[in-house]
Structure formats: C-alpha cells, structure tokens
Motif scaffolding. Structure first.
Motif, PDB file in Angstrom:
ATOM      1  N   ASP A 101       0.814  -1.211   0.000  1.00 38.45           N
ATOM      2  CA  ASP A 101       0.000   0.000   0.000  1.00 38.45           C
ATOM      3  C   ASP A 101       0.854   1.272   0.000  1.00 38.45           C
ATOM      4  OD1 ASP A 101       0.837  -0.810   2.565  1.00 38.45           O
ATOM      5  OD2 ASP A 101      -0.581   0.568   3.510  1.00 38.45           O
ATOM      6  N   ILE A 102       2.162   1.150   0.285  1.00 37.69           N
ATOM      7  CA  ILE A 102       3.001   2.349   0.357  1.00 37.69           C
ATOM      8  C   ILE A 102       3.950   2.482  -0.845  1.00 37.69           C
ATOM      9  CG2 ILE A 102       2.918   2.615   2.859  1.00 37.69           C
ATOM     10  CD1 ILE A 102       5.486   1.083   3.104  1.00 37.69           C
ATOM     11  N   PHE A 103       3.868   1.546  -1.795  1.00 41.42           N
ATOM     12  CA  PHE A 103       4.570   1.713  -3.063  1.00 41.42           C
ATOM     13  C   PHE A 103       3.725   1.070  -4.166  1.00 41.42           C
ATOM     14  CE2 PHE A 103       6.351  -2.009  -0.940  1.00 41.42           C
ATOM     15  CZ  PHE A 103       6.220  -3.005  -1.888  1.00 41.42           C
TER      16      PHE A 103
ATOM     17  N   ASP B 222      12.320   5.313   4.642  1.00 38.19           N
ATOM     18  CA  ASP B 222      11.521   4.623   5.662  1.00 38.19           C
ATOM     19  C   ASP B 222      10.841   3.377   5.092  1.00 38.19           C
ATOM     20  OD1 ASP B 222      12.262   6.481   7.527  1.00 38.19           O
ATOM     21  OD2 ASP B 222      10.416   7.676   7.370  1.00 38.19           O
ATOM     22  N   ILE B 223      10.366   3.460   3.849  1.00 40.21           N
ATOM     23  CA  ILE B 223       9.739   2.305   3.195  1.00 40.21           C
ATOM     24  C   ILE B 223      10.744   1.157   3.097  1.00 40.21           C
ATOM     25  CG2 ILE B 223       8.805   1.420   1.017  1.00 40.21           C
ATOM     26  CD1 ILE B 223       7.631   4.231   0.539  1.00 40.21           C
ATOM     27  N   ILE B 224      11.943   1.491   2.614  1.00 36.05           N
ATOM     28  CA  ILE B 224      12.980   0.466   2.466  1.00 36.05           C
ATOM     29  C   ILE B 224      13.385  -0.094   3.823  1.00 36.05           C
ATOM     30  CG2 ILE B 224      15.374   0.082   1.743  1.00 36.05           C
ATOM     31  CD1 ILE B 224      14.927   2.195  -0.432  1.00 36.05           C
TER      32      ILE B 224
ATOM     33  N   LYS C  82      13.308  -4.063   4.929  1.00 33.82           N
ATOM     34  CA  LYS C  82      14.512  -4.752   5.399  1.00 33.82           C
ATOM     35  C   LYS C  82      14.325  -5.311   6.801  1.00 33.82           C
ATOM     36  CE  LYS C  82      18.021  -2.327   2.659  1.00 33.82           C
ATOM     37  NZ  LYS C  82      19.268  -1.514   2.693  1.00 33.82           N
ATOM     38  N   MET C  83      13.726  -4.532   7.675  1.00 32.47           N
ATOM     39  CA  MET C  83      13.541  -4.968   9.055  1.00 32.47           C
ATOM     40  C   MET C  83      12.658  -6.209   9.121  1.00 32.47           C
ATOM     41  SD  MET C  83      12.145  -2.773  12.326  1.00 32.47           S
ATOM     42  CE  MET C  83      10.526  -2.522  11.553  1.00 32.47           C
TER      43      MET C  83
ATOM     44  N   ARG D  72      20.735 -10.150   4.055  1.00 35.87           N
ATOM     45  CA  ARG D  72      21.089  -8.837   3.530  1.00 35.87           C
ATOM     46  C   ARG D  72      20.103  -8.512   2.419  1.00 35.87           C
ATOM     47  NH1 ARG D  72      27.321 -10.086   3.621  1.00 35.87           N
ATOM     48  NH2 ARG D  72      27.828  -9.390   5.721  1.00 35.87           N
ATOM     49  N   VAL D  73      19.491  -7.338   2.506  1.00 30.29           N
ATOM     50  CA  VAL D  73      18.450  -6.949   1.560  1.00 30.29           C
ATOM     51  C   VAL D  73      18.907  -5.703   0.799  1.00 30.29           C
ATOM     52  CG1 VAL D  73      16.023  -6.322   1.273  1.00 30.29           C
ATOM     53  CG2 VAL D  73      16.713  -7.834   3.160  1.00 30.29           C
ATOM     54  N   ASN D  74      18.791  -5.760  -0.516  1.00 28.26           N
ATOM     55  CA  ASN D  74      19.125  -4.619  -1.362  1.00 28.26           C
ATOM     56  C   ASN D  74      17.883  -4.236  -2.159  1.00 28.26           C
ATOM     57  OD1 ASN D  74      20.740  -2.666  -2.707  1.00 28.26           O
ATOM     58  ND2 ASN D  74      20.960  -4.065  -4.446  1.00 28.26           N
ATOM     59  N   VAL D  75      17.409  -3.022  -1.952  1.00 32.28           N
ATOM     60  CA  VAL D  75      16.193  -2.561  -2.627  1.00 32.28           C
ATOM     61  C   VAL D  75      16.553  -1.399  -3.552  1.00 32.28           C
ATOM     62  CG1 VAL D  75      13.842  -1.709  -2.352  1.00 32.28           C
ATOM     63  CG2 VAL D  75      14.845  -3.208  -0.600  1.00 32.28           C
ATOM     64  N   HIS D  76      16.244  -1.566  -4.827  1.00 30.38           N
ATOM     65  CA  HIS D  76      16.467  -0.500  -5.816  1.00 30.38           C
ATOM     66  C   HIS D  76      15.144   0.234  -6.037  1.00 30.38           C
ATOM     67  CE1 HIS D  76      18.356   1.454  -9.295  1.00 30.38           C
ATOM     68  NE2 HIS D  76      17.172   1.355  -9.872  1.00 30.38           N
ATOM     69  N   VAL D  77      15.201   1.551  -6.058  1.00 33.16           N
ATOM     70  CA  VAL D  77      13.984   2.360  -6.165  1.00 33.16           C
ATOM     71  C   VAL D  77      13.828   2.898  -7.587  1.00 33.16           C
ATOM     72  CG1 VAL D  77      12.763   4.398  -5.332  1.00 33.16           C
ATOM     73  CG2 VAL D  77      14.127   3.011  -3.746  1.00 33.16           C
TER      74      VAL D  77
END
Length: 300
Positions: free
Chosen positions: A227-229, A263-265, A269-270, A280-285
């Motif tokens: 809901d936030i992306f 904050d979304i990322i 990750k959390m 380990r989490v890698n998020v590309h925006v």
C-alpha cells in the motif's frame, strides 16, 4: 578464548572431540577383533575428524565480517567446505571397499566380538547425541558446514549399528564373510551421503536461488507493504554460507521525499531480517513513469 567463539565454532569443536575419542576406541576394538567392518568404521571416523576440522575452520572464517577484499563477506567458505567434506567421504568409501574386497578374498576369523559389539553400540549412541546437537545449531544458524558435519555423524549412527548387527550375525552363524559384506554396504551408504553433500554445496556456489517456499515468504512480506509503493519487480535471491541475499526493485511515487522512501525500504529490510535471520536486503527504487507499460513494471 572460548567465549569469543560463536556458537557454530563451539559445536564444531564438540564434533572434533567426539570423533577423536571414537577413532581411538574403534581402532582398539578393530585390532583386538580383527574385524574389517570395525576398521572401516575407524577409517570413516578418521574422515569425519578431518571433516570436523574443516567445518571448524570454515565456520570460524565465515563468521568474519565483510572487508575491502570481500565486500559480501566470507560466507561461501562454508559451501566450499561442504564440497571438501563430501569428497573426503568418497575417499573413505573407496578405502573401505578396497579393504573389504581383500578380506573377502582372504577371510580371517573374528575374535573378541563382544568387545567389538559394545564399542559399536557405544559409538552409535555418542554419534546420535552429537549429530542431534549439530543439526540443531545448523538449522538455527543456517550453517551448511555444520549440517554437512551432522550428516557425517548421522551416517555413522547407522553404519555403527550395521556393524554391530553384522557382528552379532557372524557370532551366531560363524560366517566370517558377513563382516566384509557389511563393510561394503556401509561404503555404499557413505557414497550416497557424499553425493548429497557435494550436490547441495555446489548449488550454492552457483548462486542458486532460495527455495520456492522462502521466496513465497519474501513476496508475502513485500505484499504486506504494497500500500506504500506501486509495485515490485526483478526479485533475485541467493545464499552465501548462512547469509541470505535478497535483491528487488520497487516503484514509488516520484513525489515522495527521500526520507519517506528511506523509511519504506527500512521497514521492508527490518521485516525480512526478522523473518529469516541472517539476511542482507538490497532494494532499488524506480520512480513511477506514466509512459511505462504494465509489462515493464513487472519484468523479471
């Protein structure tokens, strides 16, 4: 010094100690009885000792933090050790079969079977207890090196019991050929174990993705934040030692502030680290583009 070691290293040390003691008792029982199946078990335990030493070294090394030369950490040392342990088991199986064939061609009488049976049953109990502890820590810490070591000892449980049963049958029937035949059966079980170890370790060296079940859990966590992306795509996963790596893209409203996107990322990750532990989490925006097609949004 022990308090500075992580949990994996401590349980690997337990395996080293137990294998050392079992080798001593098996060699003594094998010499007293002349049983090739017990000697084969001593050889197997010798290989297990080497494997335990490899596991101990690998978990100590893999626990080192990432550095300039190894920015993704040292986790794959555990996968390499898994292959090394599997190859050692193949060697042990070959030595056992060679010795057993020689005994079939020139059988010898087995003596002191009572002592030999007691030693084999004792070895089964010790290996059962130690392998259970290794499995427990391997699952909790997601350690391939400890899992490989636990598989070694689990096989020892069955092979030691098999030797004990073979010696009982030999004592009842007087057929000395049963002893080397049991040894060959042990070797075949060991070969099956070795193949399983090498195959699993090699898959992770090739950066095979996480299991379908694990990826489904990842997708559920992402969906819980949907809901936030706008959407997510290009999900990629792999494993290095006990560390899971998760990589994916999310599409966000281009009008969001840097802090809002951060904050979304952070929430993603959390939640993933809480779900999987060593992760380990890698998020590309990606910003949402009006001209972007639906196919592009969800491309693999």
């Amino acid at each position: 010094m022990l308090r500075d070691w992580d949990r994996r290293a401590k349980v690997a040390l337990l395996s080293i100690i137990s294998n050392t003691l079992l080798i001593i008792f098996k060699v003594i029982a094998g010499i007293l009885s002349g049983s090739v199946s017990i000697i084969s078990e001593a050889i197997h335990s010798g290989m297990d000792l080497i494997a335990s030493l490899i596991a101990f070294f690998s978990v100590r090394q893999s626990a080192k933090p990432a550095d300039r030369e190894h920015p993704y950490g040292h986790g794959k040392i555990e996968n390499i050790s898994g292959i090394a342990e599997g190859l050692l088991i193949f060697v042990a199986a070959g030595l056992i079969i060679k010795e057993a064939i020689a005994k079939i061609q020139a059988p010898i009488a087995i003596e002191q079977t009572g002592i030999a049976i007691v030693v084999m049953l004792g070895a089964s109990i010790v290996n059962l207890l130690v392998s259970r502890k290794l499995y427990q820590v391997a699952k909790e810490e997601d350690s391939m090196a400890l899992e490989a070591d636990a598989l070694h000892l689990k096989t020892d449980v069955y092979t030691s019991l098999g030797v004990a049963v073979g010696l009982v049958l030999l004592k009842v029937t007087g057929l000395n050929v049963l002893d080397p035949l049991v040894a060959i059966i042990i070797a075949l079980l060991i070969i099956k174990e070795a193949w399983h170890l090498c195959y699993n370790a090699f898959q992770y060296l090739l950066d095979t993705k996480l299991s379908d079940e694990e990826e489904a859990r990842i997708e559920k966590i992402i969906s819980d934040h949907h809901d936030i992306f706008k959407d997510y795509h290009k999900l990629k996963t792999r494993k290095s030692g006990n560390m899971k790596h998760i990589d994916f893209h999310i599409t966000v409203d281009p009008h969001l502030t840097v802090k809002e996107v951060h904050d979304i990322i952070g929430d993603l990750k959390m939640d993933m680290c809480h779900e999987f532990g060593n992760t380990r989490v890698n998020v590309h925006v990606d910003p949402l583009r009006e001209d972007r097609s639906e196919e592009e949004e969800f491309e693999p």
